[in-house]
Design an enzyme around this catalytic site. Structure first.
Site, mmCIF file in Angstrom:
data_model
loop_
_atom_site.group_PDB
_atom_site.id
_atom_site.type_symbol
_atom_site.label_atom_id
_atom_site.label_comp_id
_atom_site.label_asym_id
_atom_site.label_seq_id
_atom_site.Cartn_x
_atom_site.Cartn_y
_atom_site.Cartn_z
ATOM 1 N N CYS A 2 0.812 -1.216 0.000
ATOM 2 C CA CYS A 2 0.000 0.000 0.000
ATOM 3 C C CYS A 2 0.848 1.269 0.000
ATOM 4 C CB CYS A 2 -0.966 0.063 1.186
ATOM 5 S SG CYS A 2 -2.173 -1.239 1.202
ATOM 6 N N ARG A 27 4.611 -0.538 -4.385
ATOM 7 C CA ARG A 27 4.097 -0.914 -3.065
ATOM 8 C C ARG A 27 2.805 -1.711 -3.146
ATOM 9 N NH1 ARG A 27 6.676 2.316 0.769
ATOM 10 N NH2 ARG A 27 5.099 1.834 2.326
ATOM 11 N N TRP A 76 -2.185 -3.069 -1.678
ATOM 12 C CA TRP A 76 -1.767 -4.465 -1.674
ATOM 13 C C TRP A 76 -2.683 -5.115 -0.644
ATOM 14 C CZ3 TRP A 76 0.511 -7.980 1.863
ATOM 15 C CH2 TRP A 76 1.045 -9.135 1.284
ATOM 16 N N ASN A 102 -2.200 2.845 5.098
ATOM 17 C CA ASN A 102 -1.189 1.814 4.833
ATOM 18 C C ASN A 102 -0.889 1.141 6.162
ATOM 19 O OD1 ASN A 102 1.047 0.297 4.019
ATOM 20 N ND2 ASN A 102 2.451 1.997 4.341
ATOM 21 N N GLY A 103 -1.024 -0.183 6.215
ATOM 22 C CA GLY A 103 -0.735 -0.907 7.454
ATOM 23 C C GLY A 103 -1.850 -1.882 7.786
ATOM 24 N N GLU A 485 18.214 -18.094 -4.232
ATOM 25 C CA GLU A 485 17.909 -16.794 -4.835
ATOM 26 C C GLU A 485 17.509 -16.956 -6.303
ATOM 27 O OE1 GLU A 485 17.115 -14.092 -3.750
ATOM 28 O OE2 GLU A 485 17.349 -12.723 -5.426
ATOM 29 N N LYS A 489 13.842 -15.875 -7.748
ATOM 30 C CA LYS A 489 13.641 -14.944 -8.877
ATOM 31 C C LYS A 489 12.696 -15.563 -9.897
ATOM 32 C CE LYS A 489 14.590 -11.867 -7.629
ATOM 33 N NZ LYS A 489 15.049 -11.728 -6.357
ATOM 34 N N GLU A 492 9.107 -15.711 -8.562
ATOM 35 C CA GLU A 492 8.484 -14.400 -8.389
ATOM 36 C C GLU A 492 7.945 -13.823 -9.690
ATOM 37 O OE1 GLU A 492 10.625 -11.822 -4.919
ATOM 38 O OE2 GLU A 492 11.897 -12.353 -6.580
ATOM 39 N N HIS A 508 17.531 -37.928 -1.121
ATOM 40 C CA HIS A 508 16.767 -38.304 0.070
ATOM 41 C C HIS A 508 15.282 -37.972 -0.057
ATOM 42 C CE1 HIS A 508 20.421 -39.397 2.091
ATOM 43 N NE2 HIS A 508 20.944 -38.197 1.876
ATOM 44 N N LYS A 608 6.765 -4.677 -3.150
ATOM 45 C CA LYS A 608 8.197 -4.563 -2.887
ATOM 46 C C LYS A 608 8.491 -4.306 -1.425
ATOM 47 C CE LYS A 608 12.394 -2.964 -4.826
ATOM 48 N NZ LYS A 608 12.800 -4.356 -5.076
HETATM 49 C C1 G6P Z 1 9.216 -8.399 -0.303
HETATM 50 C C2 G6P Z 1 9.751 -8.268 -1.713
HETATM 51 C C3 G6P Z 1 11.042 -9.067 -1.854
HETATM 52 C C4 G6P Z 1 12.044 -8.649 -0.801
HETATM 53 C C5 G6P Z 1 11.453 -8.794 0.610
HETATM 54 C C6 G6P Z 1 12.350 -8.193 1.663
HETATM 55 O O1 G6P Z 1 8.736 -9.671 -0.097
HETATM 56 O O2 G6P Z 1 8.792 -8.685 -2.660
HETATM 57 O O3 G6P Z 1 11.596 -8.833 -3.136
HETATM 58 O O4 G6P Z 1 13.192 -9.420 -0.906
HETATM 59 O O5 G6P Z 1 10.217 -8.075 0.673
HETATM 60 O O6 G6P Z 1 12.460 -6.824 1.438
HETATM 61 P P1 G6P Z 1 13.553 -5.914 2.095
HETATM 62 O O7 G6P Z 1 13.197 -4.534 1.634
HETATM 63 O O8 G6P Z 1 13.393 -6.053 3.578
HETATM 64 O O9 G6P Z 1 14.871 -6.355 1.633
#
Ligand code: G6P
Length: 613
Positions: A2, A27, A76, A102-103, A485, A489, A492, A508, A608
């Site tokens: 948000c 956001r 969001w 927001n929150g 990672e 990616k 996501e 296993h 994000k």
């Molecule tokens: C969200 C984003 C991720 C990010 C994570 C942590 O889930 O979608 O891409 O890695 O937050 O964010 P930060 O800002 O704490 O690194």
């Protein structure tokens, strides 16, 4: 998670608010809405889905004349589906008060029950509507918006940033902050409110960051800040130095690609500010490392998402180079853990945004338990800084694409520098070895450029594997985090179910999944102590007919006829290979998402900056 904006002044209110929301889209993008106040009163416009839907809706209305203030929101979804009813702004029952949030209001159900018992009607499934109706209820007694807001927010539990307007008090917008970011901006045409600085770029020249339990009464010419207890706070304005260019795609089709390509330069900047030559000491401006690390007997690293994967690389680094025990915890799990944090613990919180609620809560708890706190963040004024004894900037520039890329390698670079510095200071590595690693770090920007030159190979690989429904990434040792990672990616942004495994664990259980429809990507750089073991696991996978991809290095000798595809990165010592593998895996995920026609910069369901726990 948000984004909210507010503006009062003589400028084009609707456009200013829409531009602000555009720059906050990272956001959330489940719905968008505006409330505009003109001489005739307040009008609310909402649309589900992306901001463009709201823009389309507004293009059929004529709101530009006489509008002197407004508030806006992009959502969001947390409570309630992403429908128009649940979109913000929310109105009071008398339709005079309007609010964006927001929150999360944690005690909303209890308050809702009370308000319903008093006869208030709820039109949405959100927690937010409780806040606007509570303010309406308080306004009935106080007949004063500021006092009604103060009385109401004191009853709320949870995280909230609000912008609030009342039709009968047209000269002001009230902004409130408690555990969710909020910034006030001042420009030549009026005053602004926003969740983050990008919304203010090009409009406001100066800003003030609100702190928790503060509210601001924002008029066209004035900003008055008070605590929830009513005490006036005087805060200095700071210049906004972020340029419009930093939030543009600069000719790239997506922010993600632009940000991937920026990585070598970011590494160069980080290196030049901390390491001038292979035989020079590593220093971080403003960091009193001796003080921070004195009496430290263990490290605890806390993070979420991509930052958590950087933490996993850091564990291997600090254990190997500094001989310090390191515990890595997903921030959202920290509160459930038996707490062994004490005053000899250095807690490192890693957060690109510095606003991730889980990470902030965990870091705060570590501090309360006596730990010293070091924070790595890309946003110098973010909320997490408030709990830090020291902080290190990632210097990556604003990251807009929801999938983190450049912030990841920036985090890694800072962690490498920090680990080598600490290892040297504590005499855990020889000067000669320190010099070798530093020399290697200095070569990384150029090596990363070579990795980024492989984008055509990433594209070809993506074209070949884009129709896979599942993917396995496997590795051993320090590159376990790389596999995690890389898989993150791909998940996501392409929505392919990519899962990372320790290569030795495949046999296993997960090996049962393998057949010709389950591609396996093995991370196996040559100079690796685990190279031959991962190779054996590749043989096992091939024996089960899995399509097999090797992410390896130039001089690695691989057996014939096992691998369907081989990607060769430049040779480098195993210790730094996470830095080189990541950019290629980012490119592969990017190209796969493009090949599938996904919304690369705004993947579904994600935000994000996740400011709720
Ligand atoms: C969200 C984003 C991720 C990010 C994570 C942590 O889930 O979608 O891409 O890695 O937050 O964010 P930060 O800002 O704490 O690194």
């Amino acid at each position: 998670m948000c984004g909210i904006v507010g503006y009062i002044g003589t400028g084009a209110v609707q456009n200013i608010l829409l531009n602000g929301l555009k720059n906050l889209e990272y956001r959330g993008y489940d719905s968008a809405g505006l409330a505009l106040n003109d001489n005739a009163g307040i009008k609310v416009y909402k649309a589900s889905g992306k901001l463009n839907n709201l823009v389309d809706l507004l293009s059929h209305k004529n709101n530009t004349a006489n509008t002197f203030k407004g508030i806006g929101h992009i959502r969001w979804a947390t409570h309630g589906k992403p429908t128009v009813e649940n979109a913000h702004p929310h109105l009071s029952n008398d339709e005079k008060i309007v609010l964006v949030h927001n929150g999360i209001i944690e005690n909303y159900q209890e308050l809702k029950d009370k308000l319903q018992a008093k006869g208030y009607t709820f039109h949405s499934k959100t927690d937010t509507e409780t806040a606007v109706l509570l303010i309406e209820d308080e306004y009935k007694q106080t007949k004063n918006l500021e006092q009604a807001v103060i009385n109401a927010v004191k009853q709320l539990k949870g995280a909230f940033a609000f912008c609030i307007m009342h039709q009968d008090e047209p000269d002001k917008i009230i902004a409130v902050r408690n555990h969710a970011p909020l910034i006030l901006g001042q420009g030549h045409s009026g005053n602004f409110i926003a969740s983050d600085i990008p919304a203010l770029i090009g409009q406001a020249s100066q800003s003030i960051y609100l702190d928790d339990r503060e509210l601001a009464i924002v008029t066209q010419n004035n900003i008055t800040i008070k605590t929830f207890e009513g005490a006036v706070k005087i805060k200095p304005m700071t210049l906004i130095d972020m340029k419009a260019e930093s939030i543009s795609r600069r000719g790239y089709p997506h922010f993600m690609l632009k940000e991937i390509m920026e990585q070598p330069d970011i590494m160069r900047n980080l290196l030049s500010s901390s390491l001038s030559a292979k035989d020079a000491p590593i220093t971080f401006s403003g960091l009193d490392a001796d003080k921070l690390f004195s009496h430290v007997t263990k490290l605890e690293i806390i993070a979420c998402g991509t930052s958590l994967n950087a933490a996993r690389v850091a564990k291997a680094l600090f254990e190997r180079l500094c001989r310090l025990p390191v515990e890595v915890t997903a921030a959202s799990e920290y509160i459930y853990k038996t707490n062994l944090t004490d005053e000899n613990t250095l807690c490192i919180g890693i957060s690109q945004s510095g606003e991730t609620a889980d990470t902030i809560t965990a870091v705060r708890q570590a501090k309360e338990a006596g730990a010293k706190v070091l924070v790595l963040t890309n946003r110098a004024n973010s909320s997490i800084i408030r709990y830090a004894d020291a902080s290190l900037p990632l210097m990556a520039g604003i990251e807009i694409s929801v999938a983190a890329t450049k912030s990841y390698t920036a985090q890694l670079m800072v962690l490498y520098l920090l680990a080598v510095m600490l290892a040297e200071k504590s005499n855990k590595i020889t000067p000669a070895y320190a010099e070798t690693i530093k020399n290697t770090l200095l070569t990384l920007p150029a090596l990363t450029e070579q990795v980024l030159d492989l984008s055509e190979q990433a594209k070809a690989l993506a074209a070949k594997y884009k129709n896979a429904t599942d993917f396995i990434y496997m590795a051993r040792g320090i590159n376990l985090a790389t596999a995690a990672e890389g898989a993150l990616k791909l998940k996501e942004i392409s929505y392919i179910n990519a899962v990372d495994y320790a290569a030795g664990e495949l046999k296993h259980g997960p090996i049962a999944l393998l057949d010709e429809n389950m591609p396996v990507l093995a991370v196996l750089p040559k100079d690796s102590v685990v190279f031959s073991k991962v190779l054996s696991n590749c043989e096992e996978a091939k024996a089960r007919r899995a399509p097999l991809i090797a992410l390896t290095t130039e001089s690695a000798v691989l057996p014939e006829n096992i691998f369907d595809d081989i990607i060769r990165l430049p040779d480098a010592p195993e210790l730094v290979t996470p830095m080189l593998c990541a950019p290629f895996l980012q490119l592969f995920a990017y190209e796969t998402a493009c090949a599938l026609g996904r919304e690369v910069d705004q993947p579904r369901n994600l935000a994000k900056s996740v400011t709720v726990e």
